[in-house]
Design a protein around this motif. Structure first.
Motif, short mmCIF file in Angstrom:
data_model
loop_
_atom_site.label_atom_id
_atom_site.label_comp_id
_atom_site.label_asym_id
_atom_site.label_seq_id
_atom_site.Cartn_x
_atom_site.Cartn_y
_atom_site.Cartn_z
N VAL A 287 0.99 -1.09 0.03
CA VAL A 287 0.04 -0.03 0.10
C VAL A 287 0.82 1.24 0.14
CG1 VAL A 287 -1.85 -1.14 1.32
CG2 VAL A 287 0.03 0.05 2.43
N PRO A 288 0.26 2.37 -0.58
CA PRO A 288 1.07 3.58 -0.57
C PRO A 288 1.31 4.27 0.86
CG PRO A 288 -0.94 4.17 -1.51
CD PRO A 288 -0.74 2.44 -1.30
N ILE A 289 2.57 4.44 1.39
CA ILE A 289 2.65 4.89 2.48
C ILE A 289 3.58 5.95 2.65
CG2 ILE A 289 3.97 4.38 4.71
CD1 ILE A 289 1.33 2.92 4.51
N THR A 290 3.27 7.22 3.49
CA THR A 290 4.02 8.33 3.48
C THR A 290 5.51 8.13 3.80
OG1 THR A 290 2.07 9.79 4.20
CG2 THR A 290 4.22 10.43 4.54
N TYR A 291 6.41 8.74 3.10
CA TYR A 291 8.07 8.42 3.36
C TYR A 291 8.35 7.28 2.70
CZ TYR A 291 7.25 12.08 7.04
OH TYR A 291 6.77 13.19 7.74
N ASN A 292 7.39 6.43 2.01
CA ASN A 292 7.75 5.41 1.00
C ASN A 292 8.83 5.68 0.32
OD1 ASN A 292 7.20 2.44 0.32
ND2 ASN A 292 7.07 3.52 -1.56
N ASP A 293 9.48 6.74 0.02
CA ASP A 293 10.74 6.91 -0.88
C ASP A 293 12.02 6.76 -0.14
OD1 ASP A 293 10.13 9.27 0.33
OD2 ASP A 293 10.23 10.70 -1.46
N GLY A 294 11.75 6.70 1.13
CA GLY A 294 13.08 5.84 2.01
C GLY A 294 13.69 4.61 1.41
N PHE A 295 12.69 4.01 0.80
CA PHE A 295 12.96 2.73 0.11
C PHE A 295 13.05 2.81 -1.25
CE2 PHE A 295 10.74 1.60 3.98
CZ PHE A 295 11.65 0.61 4.60
N ILE A 296 13.99 2.20 -2.06
CA ILE A 296 14.10 2.28 -3.70
C ILE A 296 13.16 1.18 -4.22
CG2 ILE A 296 16.49 3.41 -3.56
CD1 ILE A 296 17.61 0.59 -4.43
N VAL A 297 12.71 0.19 -3.26
CA VAL A 297 11.87 -0.76 -3.65
C VAL A 297 10.44 -0.64 -3.79
CG1 VAL A 297 13.68 -2.49 -3.24
CG2 VAL A 297 11.87 -2.15 -1.39
N HIS A 298 9.77 -1.39 -4.40
CA HIS A 298 8.28 -1.26 -4.22
C HIS A 298 7.70 -1.67 -2.93
CE1 HIS A 298 4.06 -2.07 -5.29
NE2 HIS A 298 4.38 -1.43 -6.50
N PRO A 299 6.72 -0.98 -2.56
CA PRO A 299 6.15 -1.36 -1.29
C PRO A 299 5.71 -2.79 -0.88
CG PRO A 299 4.75 0.11 -2.35
CD PRO A 299 5.93 0.19 -3.04
N CYS A 300 5.38 -3.36 -2.03
CA CYS A 300 5.05 -4.89 -2.11
C CYS A 300 6.10 -5.47 -1.50
CB CYS A 300 4.79 -5.32 -3.29
SG CYS A 300 3.09 -5.17 -4.10
#
Length: 380
Positions: A287-300
């Motif tokens: 699911v889309p989460i705030t600050y997800n761009d702290g990871f380079i991988v897909h949230p899945c």
């Protein structure tokens, strides 16, 4: 030779090459008047061609050339002039173009003064090292100046459709993101179209891919302080979720059919250990989460890895112990402030949707997921 827009006249007054001067007037002017560099006082040439923007340059290379832009493009010169004329429409602003700040040994494109504060404006056309940009920013701040960097609109943004859409933001462009009122957005200007381009409500997918809300604003409709993006409408929120779900499905299919990592694929390995069929991945994972761009991988990937990590250490139960976030990131990914925030936000998301542990799965409809995610994260 450096390209200069401001010179001193024989009487010591500054002369600025702005739009009120026609090319013919400038040609006549240079026949009867000399111009001098405002920094070194050497004679300048006034160049008035048929194609390039009129500008000054030193007759011979001078040491002060290093503080001017070398061989500026039409876009940079025109962009500076556009912004200069724009700021001049506000009587409360003191606007200077290409001023030399001797204490900093820097020359911003523009400098505006308002309410006892100086604000450098940098219109960036060419690509410069991120380190150099940060160094200049820090130098300004050390002298109590908060600079505004305005990026020249990238070519791939010019043709982008307005509204919610997918867009790649590289590491250089990322440096120009503006944070205001808890909203992060990209703000660019293109002198040929006389238009500002906004990318707001950034939702990270993976690597450099984002879902963004793209809007255009003509220079004639711009205001100062600069206009800021609006919050997403309900219809735009639905478009975001449609785009995100499409990208989520594409990621899962790619992981299944084009896996080149074998058993080292974190997503597939976690699915296997948790006995989850990848194509039937629960809606609360990825699911889309705030600050997800702290990871380079897909949230899945990182979210199912987090569930798997919880499963290994405590039978999949949620824990309020924040050291678990750090241990998870240390084992699987890189620990940084954003990734820690992202894991914490995902933890809060799982609590809100009623997750207890992997064996007691929750079922979310798309509307429920949309409501939880957008009320919590996109409307910040």
């Amino acid at each position: 030779m450096a390209t200069i827009l401001v010179a001193k006249r024989s009487n010591g007054q500054l002369f600025i090459l702005h739009k009120q001067w026609s090319r013919e007037q400038l040609k006549q002017l240079r026949k009867k008047e000399q111009f001098f560099c405002p920094q070194c006082n050497h004679v300048l040439q006034l160049k008035v061609g048929a194609i390039n923007i009129p500008h000054f340059s030193h007759q011979h290379h001078k040491a002060c050339d290093q503080f001017f832009s070398e061989g500026e493009t039409f876009e940079h010169l025109q962009g500076k002039l556009d912004l200069y004329h724009f700021f001049q429409t506000y009587p409360q602003l003191n606007v200077q173009i290409e001023p030399y700040l001797s204490e900093l040994r820097q020359r911003p494109d523009l400098l505006i003064y308002q309410q006892d504060m100086w604000k450098p404006i940098e219109f960036q056309v060419s690509r410069i090292p991120v380190e150099k940009m940060q160094q200049r920013t820090n130098h300004y701040k050390e002298h109590s100046m908060d600079p505004l960097w305005i990026l020249h609109t990238p070519a791939n943004l010019l043709s982008l459709t307005e509204g919610p859409t997918m867009f790649s933001i590289n590491s250089f462009t990322y440096q120009f993101l503006t944070n205001l009122n808890n909203q992060q957005y990209l703000f660019t200007y293109h002198p040929k179209t006389k238009t500002f381009y906004y990318l707001s409500n950034l939702m990270h997918i993976e690597k450099q891919k984002y879902i963004v809300n793209h809007r255009k604003l003509p220079l004639s409709l711009q205001r100062y302080p600069f206009a800021t993006p609006k919050k997403l409408s309900r219809e735009e929120m639905n478009q975001y979720m449609m785009l995100f779900n499409r990208a989520r499905e594409k990621y899962i299919q790619s992981a299944i059919f084009y896996n080149r990592q074998g058993v080292n694929n974190v997503f597939l390995r976690s699915c296997y250990e948790l006995q989850i069929v990848p194509s039937l991945l629960p809606s609360w994972i990825g699911v889309p989460i705030t600050y997800n761009d702290g990871f380079i991988v897909h949230p899945c990937e990182w979210q199912i890895a987090f569930i798997y990590y919880l499963h290994k250490i405590d039978d999949g139960k949620l824990s309020s112990d924040e050291t678990i976030y750090q241990q998870f990131l240390y084992r699987f990914y890189e620990i940084n402030e954003q990734s820690l925030y992202a894991v914490n936000m995902y933890h809060l998301f799982l609590k809100r949707v009623g997750y207890e542990k992997i064996k007691n799965t929750v079922r979310l409809t798309e509307q429920q997921k949309l409501s939880v995610i957008l009320s919590e994260y996109l409307q910040k």
